[in-house]
Design an enzyme around this catalytic site. Sequence first.
Site, PDB file in Angstrom:
ATOM      1  N   SER A 109       0.820  -1.211   0.000  1.00 54.07           N
ATOM      2  CA  SER A 109       0.000   0.000   0.000  1.00 54.07           C
ATOM      3  C   SER A 109       0.854   1.261   0.000  1.00 54.07           C
ATOM      4  O   SER A 109       1.973   1.270   0.544  1.00 54.07           O
ATOM      5  CB  SER A 109      -0.880   0.034   1.257  1.00 54.07           C
ATOM      6  OG  SER A 109      -2.142  -0.504   1.010  1.00 54.07           O
ATOM      7  N   PRO A 110       0.317   2.344  -0.581  1.00 51.30           N
ATOM      8  CA  PRO A 110       0.979   3.641  -0.387  1.00 51.30           C
ATOM      9  C   PRO A 110       0.938   4.005   1.095  1.00 51.30           C
ATOM     10  O   PRO A 110      -0.128   3.975   1.702  1.00 51.30           O
ATOM     11  CB  PRO A 110       0.121   4.610  -1.213  1.00 51.30           C
ATOM     12  CG  PRO A 110      -0.727   3.750  -2.096  1.00 51.30           C
ATOM     13  CD  PRO A 110      -0.905   2.453  -1.377  1.00 51.30           C
TER      14      PRO A 110
ATOM     15  N   GLN B 190       1.197   7.084  -6.912  1.00 54.61           N
ATOM     16  CA  GLN B 190      -0.120   7.578  -6.497  1.00 54.61           C
ATOM     17  C   GLN B 190      -0.069   9.099  -6.434  1.00 54.61           C
ATOM     18  O   GLN B 190       0.716   9.676  -5.666  1.00 54.61           O
ATOM     19  CB  GLN B 190      -0.524   7.019  -5.130  1.00 54.61           C
ATOM     20  CG  GLN B 190      -1.945   7.404  -4.729  1.00 54.61           C
ATOM     21  CD  GLN B 190      -2.262   7.064  -3.283  1.00 54.61           C
ATOM     22  OE1 GLN B 190      -1.690   7.665  -2.365  1.00 54.61           O
ATOM     23  NE2 GLN B 190      -3.170   6.121  -3.063  1.00 54.61           N
TER      24      GLN B 190
ATOM     25  N   TYR C 176      -9.197  14.006   1.056  1.00 56.77           N
ATOM     26  CA  TYR C 176      -8.292  14.904   0.333  1.00 56.77           C
ATOM     27  C   TYR C 176      -9.069  15.636  -0.765  1.00 56.77           C
ATOM     28  O   TYR C 176     -10.289  15.510  -0.880  1.00 56.77           O
ATOM     29  CB  TYR C 176      -7.098  14.121  -0.209  1.00 56.77           C
ATOM     30  CG  TYR C 176      -6.226  13.537   0.898  1.00 56.77           C
ATOM     31  CD1 TYR C 176      -5.727  14.346   1.915  1.00 56.77           C
ATOM     32  CD2 TYR C 176      -5.915  12.184   0.935  1.00 56.77           C
ATOM     33  CE1 TYR C 176      -4.947  13.829   2.937  1.00 56.77           C
ATOM     34  CE2 TYR C 176      -5.126  11.649   1.953  1.00 56.77           C
ATOM     35  CZ  TYR C 176      -4.651  12.480   2.951  1.00 56.77           C
ATOM     36  OH  TYR C 176      -3.883  11.967   3.966  1.00 56.77           O
TER      37      TYR C 176
ATOM     38  N   ARG D 255      -8.258   5.350  -6.003  1.00 62.19           N
ATOM     39  CA  ARG D 255      -8.574   5.036  -4.597  1.00 62.19           C
ATOM     40  C   ARG D 255      -9.758   5.885  -4.165  1.00 62.19           C
ATOM     41  O   ARG D 255      -9.757   7.107  -4.347  1.00 62.19           O
ATOM     42  CB  ARG D 255      -7.372   5.292  -3.691  1.00 62.19           C
ATOM     43  CG  ARG D 255      -7.721   5.137  -2.209  1.00 62.19           C
ATOM     44  CD  ARG D 255      -6.518   5.023  -1.302  1.00 62.19           C
ATOM     45  NE  ARG D 255      -5.996   3.675  -1.298  1.00 62.19           N
ATOM     46  CZ  ARG D 255      -5.334   3.123  -0.263  1.00 62.19           C
ATOM     47  NH1 ARG D 255      -5.137   3.827   0.844  1.00 62.19           N
ATOM     48  NH2 ARG D 255      -4.880   1.902  -0.328  1.00 62.19           N
TER      49      ARG D 255
ATOM     50  N   ARG E 204       0.441  -1.920   7.034  1.00 57.39           N
ATOM     51  CA  ARG E 204       1.239  -2.024   8.256  1.00 57.39           C
ATOM     52  C   ARG E 204       2.106  -3.277   8.332  1.00 57.39           C
ATOM     53  O   ARG E 204       3.254  -3.201   8.783  1.00 57.39           O
ATOM     54  CB  ARG E 204       0.327  -1.895   9.479  1.00 57.39           C
ATOM     55  CG  ARG E 204      -0.208  -0.484   9.666  1.00 57.39           C
ATOM     56  CD  ARG E 204      -1.231  -0.407  10.806  1.00 57.39           C
ATOM     57  NE  ARG E 204      -1.680   0.958  11.019  1.00 57.39           N
ATOM     58  CZ  ARG E 204      -2.651   1.552  10.331  1.00 57.39           C
ATOM     59  NH1 ARG E 204      -3.273   0.881   9.375  1.00 57.39           N
ATOM     60  NH2 ARG E 204      -3.021   2.802  10.590  1.00 57.39           N
TER      61      ARG E 204
END
Length: 782
Positions: free
Chosen positions: A425-426, A503, A589, A637, A731
């Site tokens: 993941s980013p 991304q 965002y 996303r 994570r």
Amino acid sequence: MKIVCVGGGPAGLYFGLLMKRLNAAHDVTVVERNRPYDTFGWGVVFSDATMDNMRQWDAESAATIQQAFNHWDDIELRFKGRTLRSGGHGFVGIGRKKLLNILQARCEQVGVKLVFEREVESDAEFPDADLLIACDGINSRIRTRHASTFQPEIVTRPNRYIWLGTKRLFDAFTFDFQRTEHGWFQAHIYKFDDQTSTFIVECPEHVWRAHALDRADTDASIAFCERLFADTLQGEKLLSNARHLRGSAWLNFQRVACAQWWLRNPQGAYVALMGDAVHTAHFAIGSGTKLALEDAIELTRQFRDLGDTMEHIPQALQQWQETRRVEALRLQNAAWNAMEWFEVCGDRYCDHLAPEQFMYSLLTRSQRISHENLRLRDKAWLEGYERWFAARAGVDRSADQPAVPPMFTPFKVRSVQLKNRVVVSPMAQYSCADGVPGPYHLVHLGARAMGGAALVCAEMTCTSPDARITPGCPGLWNDEQGEAWKAIVDWVHANSDAKIAMQLGHAGAKGSTRRAWDGIDLPLPADGPEPNWPLISASPQQYLAGVSPFSRAMTREDMDRVREDFVAATRRATAAGFDWLELHCAHGYLLSSFLSPLTNRREDDYGGPLENRLRYPLEVFRAVREAWPAHLPMSVRISAHDWVPGGNTPAEAVDIARAFKAAGADVMDVSSGQVSKDEHVTFGRMFQTPFADRVRQEAGIATMAVGAISEADHVNSIVAAGRADLCAVARPHLANPAWTLLEAAKIGFTEIAWPKQYLAAKRQLESNLAREKAAAAPGSRP
């Protein structure tokens, strides 16, 4: 103690029996509205584990039940003209009447008083009781009387079902799916004695109404079901014990969950809810009877351990509630997942999945049964399915080669073929100077590219200085940044077989903040060395109320400038050699602020209905897609659920995905939340996967699942069931860059390629894990 159980179902009878056995001096009475040895219902099911538990607490009743029950291991699916079967599942089926009659007789043997044909309206009718157990069912009058204390949450579900029986006997727990001109019906079928099987028919409300079943009486409903499932019934009739009901015999399932399970009433008696009065579990996994019996066992255990006298009642009840709540909630959540699967399977899965994958999805519907758990239950079936799945993914295997786990099958998007289904993941690192990635990013991304994942995503990279979240965020607004990214991409390509993605995003109202370790989401200090910058978003907002600076609404000039910033960054990403591009439209965002009604309050063509809220994000996407090479894939996303009333829901996420798909998106990266600080997220293992699943099936686009995916078993389960095509793991990859290689070794998949420099470690790791597995196997010697 003087104990009264109101309701002669499994909970009341079994608790009365166990407490009388615990101490013969207890005065125990079970009060039932029906006549002696008379009850209603067909068969009930519970697990082998519950049966084992019952043997420990009353061997006599368990032995009698065991003689009467039907045990089976197989689940059979009848679907699209195919019959598929999997074993090792372990169910016990018994007629409800037979079960209750056994418990009634056993209660009489030990001295429990049984009172029949008495309607109980209130716990106040038993003023001399020390302990009153309200097992008076889903419509509990006692629970209703004390609703302010018990705080029941009752949710009526949309599907309709009718509980029938048949004299045709089935040797497996059978699920039969039949398509009509208006939609799908499903039957849940299992034998419970040597003469009869339960036959529950279920369908969505709209399908039920389309067939005029809302206007059909019981006989007409039975006739309809007999025609629909004629091939399965093979000439046998369907039977009902609800012919005495007026109107329709079709029901809606009600989920009951209570915040408090016990109280002390004004008469001084302690009152506890048990069984369906306190919690219900959908018949899709057959846990209602299990919950009731184990409620009774656990409360008896508390009295045995603490002391079965008056003074111990409140402590026993409190510890019982705390202990049982965890297990009950776990089962209710599993039953909820299974229930939701059956509610949507007609629209979501039946028309889209092949029988083999539909079977896998059915078996894992509750998310309690995982990929490796299926291997323990029926290894041959699972390996056969793995071979089928791998063949569909283009993997050519001979019969003497081991099956390839689904997570290690390739996946192709446009010209890019990923070697497996794992994505790094980013993950924001906040470690750039002036937006330029340096040696830290080379180590961070390079290590993970060598760690076995198929695709490594750079963190959200910003399209202008005022697009950053923090001063430490990376950028692609100038050529220096582009060259720095190219060096990283070149290294990944030269030293690994992983693909690397960029991304692109804009922080919007969540920008100009400190690095996470200095105070997540907090604005930069006014007197600090790194000045704040002005914020823009769809509408004026303050992300942290009373703390964050206000953003201003974007003008048309702002929109044009930001769109061109994205295009320029895309061209630099192309020049840097990235394999994949993702547009960040999630987490509150900038582009997300247009999509969510929580943050978009515009009154122009860019606000209001979803079609308008999509307008600007799609404008940016189309411009980026045009600038990005046509042979390379693009993902988007999104936040599929805002977790706030009035925000976007998974239903809107499907519409959003359809719009991006029409504009040229290849994959939806389906996340959720982080749009508003008012969110109330339901966390848990793989908690966001259902959103990716829904988007994939209903929007018809490949998806990437994210969120609490932490082991190979999760990835295999998600991919194999068709809930998503890729799994983005965050994570765990922070904790271990080689997470994918380690997980492959854990499940014994040795064919995954390691960097040649690390091959000695590969052999040692696989050998150590194999020894540990052998030592832990049943029957191994210390």
